[in-house]
Design a protein around this motif. Structure first.
Motif, PDB file in Angstrom:
ATOM      1  N   SER A 156       5.166  34.798  60.489  1.00  0.00           N
ATOM      2  CA  SER A 156       4.649  36.123  61.222  1.00  0.00           C
ATOM      3  C   SER A 156       3.656  36.729  60.607  1.00  0.00           C
ATOM      4  O   SER A 156       2.998  37.492  61.466  1.00  0.00           O
ATOM      5  CB  SER A 156       5.935  36.771  60.671  1.00  0.00           C
ATOM      6  OG  SER A 156       7.284  36.179  61.526  1.00  0.00           O
ATOM      7  N   SER A 161       0.671  34.968  62.242  1.00  0.00           N
ATOM      8  CA  SER A 161       0.464  35.587  63.740  1.00  0.00           C
ATOM      9  C   SER A 161       0.061  37.048  63.690  1.00  0.00           C
ATOM     10  O   SER A 161      -0.905  37.092  64.386  1.00  0.00           O
ATOM     11  CB  SER A 161       2.104  35.718  64.198  1.00  0.00           C
ATOM     12  OG  SER A 161       2.648  34.443  63.954  1.00  0.00           O
ATOM     13  N   SER A 162       0.320  37.858  62.856  1.00  0.00           N
ATOM     14  CA  SER A 162      -0.242  39.414  63.025  1.00  0.00           C
ATOM     15  C   SER A 162      -1.682  39.403  62.410  1.00  0.00           C
ATOM     16  O   SER A 162      -2.482  39.774  63.393  1.00  0.00           O
ATOM     17  CB  SER A 162       0.730  40.236  62.422  1.00  0.00           C
ATOM     18  OG  SER A 162       0.598  39.982  60.775  1.00  0.00           O
ATOM     19  N   ASP A 172       6.426  38.916  69.681  1.00  0.00           N
ATOM     20  CA  ASP A 172       7.400  38.816  68.786  1.00  0.00           C
ATOM     21  C   ASP A 172       8.652  38.018  69.607  1.00  0.00           C
ATOM     22  O   ASP A 172       9.542  38.540  69.955  1.00  0.00           O
ATOM     23  CB  ASP A 172       7.940  39.927  68.044  1.00  0.00           C
ATOM     24  CG  ASP A 172       8.643  39.556  66.692  1.00  0.00           C
ATOM     25  OD1 ASP A 172       8.878  38.375  66.540  1.00  0.00           O
ATOM     26  OD2 ASP A 172       9.021  40.500  66.250  1.00  0.00           O
ATOM     27  N   ASP A 216      10.383  35.714  67.953  1.00  0.00           N
ATOM     28  CA  ASP A 216      11.674  35.317  66.949  1.00  0.00           C
ATOM     29  C   ASP A 216      12.900  36.314  67.173  1.00  0.00           C
ATOM     30  O   ASP A 216      13.023  37.290  66.857  1.00  0.00           O
ATOM     31  CB  ASP A 216      11.031  35.769  65.636  1.00  0.00           C
ATOM     32  CG  ASP A 216      12.151  34.990  64.653  1.00  0.00           C
ATOM     33  OD1 ASP A 216      13.238  34.710  65.025  1.00  0.00           O
ATOM     34  OD2 ASP A 216      11.679  34.807  63.288  1.00  0.00           O
ATOM     35  N   PRO A 219      13.473  39.358  64.075  1.00  0.00           N
ATOM     36  CA  PRO A 219      12.002  39.804  64.490  1.00  0.00           C
ATOM     37  C   PRO A 219      11.496  40.729  63.146  1.00  0.00           C
ATOM     38  O   PRO A 219      12.221  41.320  62.600  1.00  0.00           O
ATOM     39  CB  PRO A 219      12.349  40.586  65.827  1.00  0.00           C
ATOM     40  CG  PRO A 219      13.799  41.027  65.537  1.00  0.00           C
ATOM     41  CD  PRO A 219      14.706  39.715  64.884  1.00  0.00           C
ATOM     42  N   GLN A 240       7.661  41.761  63.683  1.00  0.00           N
ATOM     43  CA  GLN A 240       6.486  42.501  63.900  1.00  0.00           C
ATOM     44  C   GLN A 240       6.550  43.891  64.266  1.00  0.00           C
ATOM     45  O   GLN A 240       5.482  44.544  63.786  1.00  0.00           O
ATOM     46  CB  GLN A 240       5.764  41.618  65.106  1.00  0.00           C
ATOM     47  CG  GLN A 240       5.597  40.242  65.046  1.00  0.00           C
ATOM     48  CD  GLN A 240       4.657  39.814  64.105  1.00  0.00           C
ATOM     49  OE1 GLN A 240       3.668  40.662  63.811  1.00  0.00           O
ATOM     50  NE2 GLN A 240       4.612  38.525  63.636  1.00  0.00           N
ATOM     51  N   PRO A 270       7.211  43.871  71.059  1.00  0.00           N
ATOM     52  CA  PRO A 270       8.293  43.467  70.008  1.00  0.00           C
ATOM     53  C   PRO A 270       9.264  42.507  70.696  1.00  0.00           C
ATOM     54  O   PRO A 270       9.308  42.394  72.106  1.00  0.00           O
ATOM     55  CB  PRO A 270       8.548  44.906  69.583  1.00  0.00           C
ATOM     56  CG  PRO A 270       8.336  45.907  70.813  1.00  0.00           C
ATOM     57  CD  PRO A 270       6.838  45.421  71.291  1.00  0.00           C
ATOM     58  N   CYS A 271      10.136  42.354  69.986  1.00  0.00           N
ATOM     59  CA  CYS A 271      11.488  41.500  70.381  1.00  0.00           C
ATOM     60  C   CYS A 271      12.395  42.625  71.084  1.00  0.00           C
ATOM     61  O   CYS A 271      12.661  41.989  72.229  1.00  0.00           O
ATOM     62  CB  CYS A 271      12.295  40.821  69.167  1.00  0.00           C
ATOM     63  SG  CYS A 271      13.620  40.130  69.655  1.00  0.00           S
ATOM     64  N   ASP A 290       4.696  34.775  68.225  1.00  0.00           N
ATOM     65  CA  ASP A 290       5.437  34.483  66.685  1.00  0.00           C
ATOM     66  C   ASP A 290       6.895  34.073  66.992  1.00  0.00           C
ATOM     67  O   ASP A 290       7.565  35.025  67.796  1.00  0.00           O
ATOM     68  CB  ASP A 290       5.474  35.639  66.047  1.00  0.00           C
ATOM     69  CG  ASP A 290       6.241  35.528  64.821  1.00  0.00           C
ATOM     70  OD1 ASP A 290       6.343  34.527  64.260  1.00  0.00           O
ATOM     71  OD2 ASP A 290       6.629  36.707  64.146  1.00  0.00           O
TER      72      ASP A 290
END
Length: 758
Positions: free
Chosen positions: A523, A526-527, A544, A546, A550, A552, A590-591, A624
């Protein structure tokens, strides 16, 4: 107070030195433990003292039967034979009796068996041969110094007593035989003198000394002299024969007799007997040496003891054979001597009869006179024999033994040696620690260097990310490219960006970042990769995906309530779920709400439509995902992504899980273009700035927001406070291209609507 980073090797060290430096705490712990054990041992160990005495043993040549003195050269096993005599049962028994008895000595308080066998098997009592002289050192090591001195003195005294007995084994018997023969001859001589006197008184003065040229009388005189010589020779042979017969009655006497015979000279000695004695001495020395290390019950010790027993039996058998051969030789000589005496006596009698025929009275007188002279000569010869035997066997013998260093004990103990013990403990601890470290390193299946990635997985390493300071927060680590752009970590991510730019074709726009297991920094990678792409002028979206853990939204401090999962379920529009990050050109999807069936959601047609719509609006998309090994999410995403990056954390990722993850991705057709080596120690020589101090965060709006958020989190300790600084700043306006993104036309699948509270 901030914790300082772990120290590193300040120079380009070889791999072994680097390994020892990394594991220095383990080595130090082992060394400290060894030193502690040694100190405790030195405090409580019994003090052992050494008592010793030195003997000077010189080998003399025997003088037997008027052969003259012969100084024989020393045999190879001579001193070792004397060592065996010192270590024999009778000598040790005499020593213990002289010291007061084994049951009265504290030295033998812990001995359950025979003390003599314990002394012969152990290493406390030692007999050592000098390398450059004929000296034998007898020493005893014991916690009780006075007892050690008494035992050593008793061993020396017992050896001297036994040596004196060996000298008299054959000497006393030979003197007895010679004395009896002399007494018999003396009686015969006195009888001859009496007969001569009576003959002269009866017949007057009778002599034929004045008669010259009488061949018969001259021959009679010659035969009389020859008879005297033959009888003396026969007497010598009979005495030696009787002594040899007495020797055959005792193995100890037989050994002393054979040793005396061997010391007469090496040219005619039995070479096989000397070889057996040498082998026996060598095996005995080896056994005493191995007992210190292996113990009496070891297989090798028992084998050597069996060999010693066999050699002792062969030596005894050889001694009996030599003594028996000598006895047979003496028997033959005795028979020959007796036959010679008989023949000379017959010739003398015949010649005497011839002389008597010439002058009976003169001849008779001459016979009586010759008999008396012959008997006198024999008595004189026997007297000289008795003196020689007494000198050789009762006085000097074959050995000259002198105790020139009496038994004494040192003032200081020989064990334990404090300095030597500490040095040995230090060396042993160091070697043991190094061995333990190397064993741990051999058993450690984790990846340690970036080079191992290419060696084990046959994929290129497109980035080497140095280790960050452990006190950094999640947000600071995830935005280090923006917050500390001059650091070597930021430079590493820009290097990854460059590799992706030149190493992938133009159609490569979607990059999936995953790892074999959790905790490897995917993560964070990734960012930071997304920030680096955005700084290069690409409109970049960080998704994100994941859907289980999550993170991010925490890195960029944005609300995580609405995300891609809400778009998939139809509860939010896609353009509303995309959030600005405060970094030019970088947006975050985001997730959102955690779904109940994330794998089915990612495999759906709607997710493919969402990704197609996003690809049309952004230049680069960084995804991610979840780790590869625990769940299947990453494999589903990798099958549709343009390129996949595997993140390996050094000293964390294992080879087995890395191989499993790579095989799993390749089976679904994923295009794995390379790996990122994360958390690489700068001491390994990676990075341009490895010798420079870490750069401090620069000023700016983002840095101020990060500091304000961290300060608020430390004050209240609640996750909600981390979001306030970000929410208090008005977000920048969304670009028109993003606002124009339309949702997929396919409806949401009700199978996914089993949300798990985020």
């Amino acid at each position: 107070m901030k914790r300082s980073a772990a120290p590193t090797v300040p120079f380009d060290a070889p791999p072994l030195v680097d390994l020892l430096w990394r594991r220095r705490r383990t080595i130090a712990t082992v060394v400290g433990l060894c030193l502690t054990v040694t100190v405790v041992y030195l405090l409580f160990a019994a003090r052992v003292y050494r008592a010793e005495s030195r003997l000077f043993v010189e080998q003399n040549g025997p003088r037997v039967y008027s052969e003259g003195r012969t100084d024989s050269p020393r045999t190879d096993s001579f001193l070792y034979t004397q060592v065996q005599t010192l270590d024999s049962g009778p000598v040790l028994r005499y020593a213990l009796d002289q010291a007061g008895g084994p049951r009265q000595l504290k030295t033998f308080s812990h001995v359950s068996g025979d003390p003599i066998e314990w002394l012969q098997r152990g290493t406390d009592l030692k007999m050592e041969v000098g390398k450059k002289d004929d000296a034998i050192t007898v020493s005893m090591e014991s916690p009780y110094p006075q007892e050690a001195v008494a035992i050593v003195k008793g061993v020396i005294d017992g050896y001297l007593v036994r040596l004196g007995r060996q000298r008299r084994v054959t000497g006393e018997q030979m003197v007895q035989i010679l004395t009896a023969e002399r007494e018999q001859l003396e009686r015969e001589r006195e009888a001859g003198i009496t007969a001569l006197v009576q003959f002269k008184a009866l017949h007057g003065a009778v002599t034929f000394r004045d008669e010259k040229g009488n061949i018969t009388l001259e021959r009679l005189a010659s035969l009389s002299t020859a008879l005297t010589t033959a009888e003396l020779a026969s007497l010598d042979v009979r005495v030696r024969h009787a002594a040899a017969q007495a020797v055959m009655q005792s193995q100890e006497a037989m050994a002393a007799f054979v040793e005396a015979q061997q010391m007469k000279g090496r040219d005619f000695g039995d070479r096989e007997y000397d070889d057996l004695r040498s082998q026996l001495s060598q095996y005995t020395i080896n056994l005493r040496t191995n007992l210190e290390v292996l113990g009496p019950n070891h297989v090798r010790s028992r084998a050597m003891q069996s060999a010693i027993d066999l050699l002792q039996a062969k030596v005894a058998q050889k001694e009996r054979a030599i003594a028996n051969a000598h006895l047979i030789e003496l028997t033959v000589q005795r028979t020959a001597a007796e036959n010679a005496v008989k023949q000379i006596r017959e010739s003398l009698e015949s010649q005497r009869q011839a002389a008597l025929a010439l002058n009976p009275k003169a001849a008779e007188y001459a016979r009586l006179e010759n008999d008396v002279e012959r008997l006198q000569k024999q008595c004189d010869v026997i007297d000289s024999r008795i003196q020689e035997v007494s000198v050789n066997n009762l006085g000097g013998g074959a050995l000259n033994v002198e105790v020139f260093d009496p038994a004494h004990v040192g003032e200081r103990p020989i064990r334990p040696q404090k300095l030597l013990s500490l040095v040995i403990s230090l060396l042993a601890g160091t070697l043991l620690g190094i061995g333990l470290v190397m064993a741990q390193e051999w058993r450690d299946k984790r990846l340690r260097t970036p080079e191992e990635i290419a060696g084990y997985f046959e994929i290129p390493t497109i980035g080497i990310v140095p280790r960050m300071r452990p006190q950094l927060s999640v947000a600071e680590r995830g935005q280090i490219v923006q917050g500390d752009p001059m650091s070597e970590v930021a430079e590493a991510y820009r290097a990854v960006r460059t590799t992706l730019h030149f190493g992938t074709p133009d159609e490569g726009r979607t990059f999936l970042v995953t790892s074999p297991t959790s905790g490897e920094g995917k993560s964070t990678c990734s960012s930071n990769l997304a920030i680096a792409l955005a700084q290069a002028g690409h409109r970049t979206l960080l998704i994100d995906c994941d859907l289980r853990r999550p993170v991010q939204h925490r890195i960029f401090r944005t609300p995580g309530g609405i995300g891609i999962t809400d778009v998939m379920t139809g509860r939010a529009k896609l353009r509303d779920a995309i959030r600005p990050t405060g970094i030019d050109g970088l947006f975050l999807l985001p997730c959102g709400t955690l779904p109940g069936k994330p794998a089915e959601m990612l495999e759906s047609k709607r997710f493919a439509q969402v990704m197609q719509a996003l690809a049309a609006a952004f230049d680069r998309i960084v995804i991610d995902s979840s780790p590869v090994a625990p769940v299947t999410d990453a494999r589903i995403l990798a099958a549709s992504a343009d390129a996949t990056l595997l993140v390996f954390r050094m000293h964390w990722s294992t080879r087995a899980l890395g191989t499993l993850a790579l095989d799993s991705l390749q089976k679904v057709g994923a295009r794995v273009i390379g790996a990122i080596a994360n958390e690489v120690a700068t001491a390994d020589g990676y990075g341009y700035y490895r010798n420079a101090p870490p750069a401090r965060p620069k000023g700016g709006r983002v840095a101020e927001r990060l500091r304000a958020a961290d300060a608020a989190a430390r004050d209240n300790g609640r996750e909600a406070r981390k979001l306030q600084p970000a929410l208090s700043v008005d977000p920048p306006p969304m670009p028109a291209e993003i606002m124009a993104i339309s949702d997929p036309e396919s409806p949401a699948d009700s199978r996914w609507v089993e949300p798990v509270q985020s």
